[in-house]
Motif scaffolding. Structure first.
Motif, PDB file in Angstrom:
ATOM      1  N   ALA A 149       0.832  -1.202   0.000  1.00 11.78           N
ATOM      2  CA  ALA A 149       0.000   0.000   0.000  1.00 11.78           C
ATOM      3  C   ALA A 149       0.870   1.257   0.000  1.00 11.78           C
ATOM      4  O   ALA A 149       0.623   2.192  -0.774  1.00 11.78           O
ATOM      5  CB  ALA A 149      -0.922  -0.008   1.213  1.00 11.78           C
ATOM      6  N   ILE A 150       1.894   1.278   0.856  1.00 18.36           N
ATOM      7  CA  ILE A 150       2.767   2.455   0.943  1.00 18.36           C
ATOM      8  C   ILE A 150       3.468   2.714  -0.392  1.00 18.36           C
ATOM      9  O   ILE A 150       3.498   3.850  -0.888  1.00 18.36           O
ATOM     10  CB  ILE A 150       3.803   2.270   2.076  1.00 18.36           C
ATOM     11  N   ARG A 151       4.044   1.665  -0.972  1.00 20.78           N
ATOM     12  CA  ARG A 151       4.742   1.844  -2.256  1.00 20.78           C
ATOM     13  C   ARG A 151       3.804   2.374  -3.334  1.00 20.78           C
ATOM     14  O   ARG A 151       4.142   3.312  -4.088  1.00 20.78           O
ATOM     15  CB  ARG A 151       5.369   0.532  -2.711  1.00 20.78           C
ATOM     16  N   ASP A 152       2.612   1.802  -3.421  1.00 18.72           N
ATOM     17  CA  ASP A 152       1.704   2.167  -4.494  1.00 18.72           C
ATOM     18  C   ASP A 152       1.056   3.528  -4.263  1.00 18.72           C
ATOM     19  O   ASP A 152       0.700   4.222  -5.229  1.00 18.72           O
ATOM     20  CB  ASP A 152       0.648   1.070  -4.676  1.00 18.72           C
ATOM     21  N   ILE A 153       0.926   3.926  -3.012  1.00 15.90           N
ATOM     22  CA  ILE A 153       0.434   5.280  -2.709  1.00 15.90           C
ATOM     23  C   ILE A 153       1.509   6.307  -3.061  1.00 15.90           C
ATOM     24  O   ILE A 153       1.238   7.339  -3.677  1.00 15.90           O
ATOM     25  CB  ILE A 153       0.030   5.392  -1.224  1.00 15.90           C
ATOM     26  N   ARG A 154       2.743   6.010  -2.691  1.00 18.45           N
ATOM     27  CA  ARG A 154       3.842   6.936  -2.993  1.00 18.45           C
ATOM     28  C   ARG A 154       4.018   7.137  -4.496  1.00 18.45           C
ATOM     29  O   ARG A 154       4.305   8.242  -4.964  1.00 18.45           O
ATOM     30  CB  ARG A 154       5.138   6.419  -2.385  1.00 18.45           C
ATOM     31  N   SER A 155       3.855   6.046  -5.256  1.00 21.27           N
ATOM     32  CA  SER A 155       4.066   6.133  -6.701  1.00 21.27           C
ATOM     33  C   SER A 155       2.881   6.762  -7.434  1.00 21.27           C
ATOM     34  O   SER A 155       2.990   7.130  -8.600  1.00 21.27           O
ATOM     35  CB  SER A 155       4.318   4.736  -7.271  1.00 21.27           C
ATOM     36  N   GLY A 156       1.742   6.861  -6.754  1.00 20.21           N
ATOM     37  CA  GLY A 156       0.540   7.376  -7.388  1.00 20.21           C
ATOM     38  C   GLY A 156      -0.316   6.304  -8.028  1.00 20.21           C
ATOM     39  O   GLY A 156      -1.381   6.595  -8.582  1.00 20.21           O
ATOM     40  N   LYS A 157       0.143   5.068  -7.980  1.00 16.32           N
ATOM     41  CA  LYS A 157      -0.662   3.966  -8.520  1.00 16.32           C
ATOM     42  C   LYS A 157      -1.984   3.874  -7.763  1.00 16.32           C
ATOM     43  O   LYS A 157      -3.039   3.593  -8.348  1.00 16.32           O
ATOM     44  CB  LYS A 157       0.131   2.667  -8.409  1.00 16.32           C
ATOM     45  N   ILE A 158      -1.909   4.065  -6.448  1.00 19.22           N
ATOM     46  CA  ILE A 158      -3.101   4.280  -5.628  1.00 19.22           C
ATOM     47  C   ILE A 158      -3.187   5.783  -5.389  1.00 19.22           C
ATOM     48  O   ILE A 158      -2.325   6.360  -4.719  1.00 19.22           O
ATOM     49  CB  ILE A 158      -3.018   3.528  -4.284  1.00 19.22           C
ATOM     50  N   PRO A 159      -4.173   6.469  -5.965  1.00 20.98           N
ATOM     51  CA  PRO A 159      -4.203   7.939  -5.901  1.00 20.98           C
ATOM     52  C   PRO A 159      -4.585   8.479  -4.526  1.00 20.98           C
ATOM     53  O   PRO A 159      -5.235   7.796  -3.730  1.00 20.98           O
ATOM     54  CB  PRO A 159      -5.245   8.310  -6.950  1.00 20.98           C
ATOM     55  N   GLU A 160      -4.157   9.699  -4.269  1.00 16.74           N
ATOM     56  CA  GLU A 160      -4.556  10.370  -3.034  1.00 16.74           C
ATOM     57  C   GLU A 160      -6.076  10.505  -3.007  1.00 16.74           C
ATOM     58  O   GLU A 160      -6.738  10.572  -4.032  1.00 16.74           O
ATOM     59  CB  GLU A 160      -3.886  11.741  -2.926  1.00 16.74           C
ATOM     60  N   GLY A 161      -6.614  10.521  -1.795  1.00 15.91           N
ATOM     61  CA  GLY A 161      -8.055  10.562  -1.623  1.00 15.91           C
ATOM     62  C   GLY A 161      -8.697   9.188  -1.558  1.00 15.91           C
ATOM     63  O   GLY A 161      -9.901   9.077  -1.317  1.00 15.91           O
ATOM     64  N   SER A 162      -7.886   8.144  -1.751  1.00 19.36           N
ATOM     65  CA  SER A 162      -8.421   6.779  -1.755  1.00 19.36           C
ATOM     66  C   SER A 162      -8.623   6.258  -0.335  1.00 19.36           C
ATOM     67  O   SER A 162      -7.952   6.681   0.611  1.00 19.36           O
ATOM     68  CB  SER A 162      -7.465   5.831  -2.484  1.00 19.36           C
TER      69      SER A 162
END
Length: 357
Positions: free
Chosen positions: A300-313
């Motif tokens: 989760a942390i990696r994918d949030i940092r990369s933007g793969k999981i967008p902010e606001g999710s």
């Protein structure tokens, strides 16, 4: 007073049981969904991250969800014994629920490849523990053969009732949030859990409170045991995360289906990254999980940092087992205890030297 009595009775209308089914339960399920408050600040991202802390099930892992169903149905069918192959958590759950049911549990484990906390559980619950000179995958083949040639019921995740029980974790998440998360992150070993969560989310979408919505499913594997990333089984999987040290997942097709239907993905992490995240969770959120569990938060942390999981999710992560399952690994990566005289001044000096700014 309304006493919680376990996931079968709580979700009885959504499980393959009847009023006549002899429910074998230890009041499993109903585990906390904990919002992380410090890690989002550390990564400086506007996201809501929740962890489903399955380590607070009766035997300390998510396996209890499936085992209550598998053993219940075994007893209903008249079985007097169950058998499983295990990297540890399944053996602990099988032994406990067999004890509860008054039947025999045979557990096959890889010699020298099981965390001591899990081995202790299986032994204390009275299981007949068989250590083989081989890995989990070899044990899995053996128990499948034995379940066909001997009067024992196989309770690994190839048993369909296991996934029926495990799907209830998805129900609990939606019930607790009041909505479906945007992304759900899980460790992937034998791949039964990601398959079960997807089953639960899709059932709630088709006939439940989810209004047709499902999350994106994200599965993570240890680099040394990552058959989904390699595209084929791994003959000799190796990782410190013993719970996912599996090279030939039994729920391969179901897991691929969960990934593809949800628009999700698989990824991998080194042992060093897994252990760092385990420590990050414990030191910054007060949540102590076993190494394999931490990989969901690492992902989760990696994918949030990369933007793969967008902010606001809204992101949910499954923590599959409690940290006390593998105390040796936890102690090995922690600071040593401080030896000090039984003297107030000496202890005060240590306190002052270690106070946070």
């Amino acid at each position: 007073m309304s006493r919680y009595t376990g996931l079968i009775e709580h979700y009885i209308d959504r499980l393959p049981v009847t009023d006549a089914t002899p429910v074998i339960s230890l009041a499993e399920g109903n585990t906390p969904l904990i919002q992380l408050v410090n890690i989002p600040r550390l990564i400086n991202k506007d996201v809501d991250i929740y962890v489903k802390y399955e380590g607070l099930n009766p035997t300390g892992s998510f396996k209890d969800r499936g085992m209550t169903m598998a053993v219940t149905k075994a007893v209903e069918a008249g079985s007097k014994a169950i058998i499983c192959a295990s990297t540890g958590n399944t053996s602990a759950a099988a032994a406990a629920y067999a004890a509860r049911a008054g039947i025999t549990a045979f557990v096959v484990i890889p010699e020298g490849k099981i965390a001591l906390g899990k081995l202790a559980q299986a032994m204390m619950h009275g299981a007949i523990v068989l250590q083989i000179k081989g890995n989990f995958d070899a044990g899995m083949e053996l128990v499948k053969q034995l379940s066909e040639s001997s009067p024992v019921t196989l309770v690994n995740s190839v048993n369909p009732y296991r996934l029926q029980g495990q799907k209830t974790a998805a129900f609990e998440i939606v019930d607790a949030l009041g909505k479906v998360p945007d992304y759900h992150c899980l460790p992937v070993g034998n791949a039964g859990n990601i398959s079960a969560y997807w089953m639960g989310y899709t059932e709630y979408a088709e006939n439940g409170p989810s209004n047709g919505n499902t999350p994106v499913m994200c599965g993570y594997q240890a680099a040394g045991a990552a058959p989904f990333l390699r595209g084929h089984p791994i003959e000799h999987p190796e990782t410190v995360a013993t719970a996912i040290r599996i090279g030939n997942p039994q729920s391969w097709d179901l897991a691929i289906n969960a990934r593809d239907q949800s628009g999700g993905w698989f990824d991998e992490f080194s042992d060093e990254e897994i252990l760092a995240t385990q420590k990050l969770l414990a030191e910054n959120e007060g949540v102590f999980c076993e190494p394999a569990s931490a990989i969901s938060v690492a992902g989760a942390i990696r994918d949030i940092r990369s933007g793969k999981i967008p902010e606001g999710s809204t992101v949910t992560c499954t923590l599959t087992g409690h940290g006390l399952k593998d105390p040796d690994t936890a102690i090995a990566q922690s600071s040593e205890t401080i030896s000090v005289d039984a003297d107030e001044a000496a202890i005060r000096k240590v306190i002052e030297a270690n106070m946070a700014d």
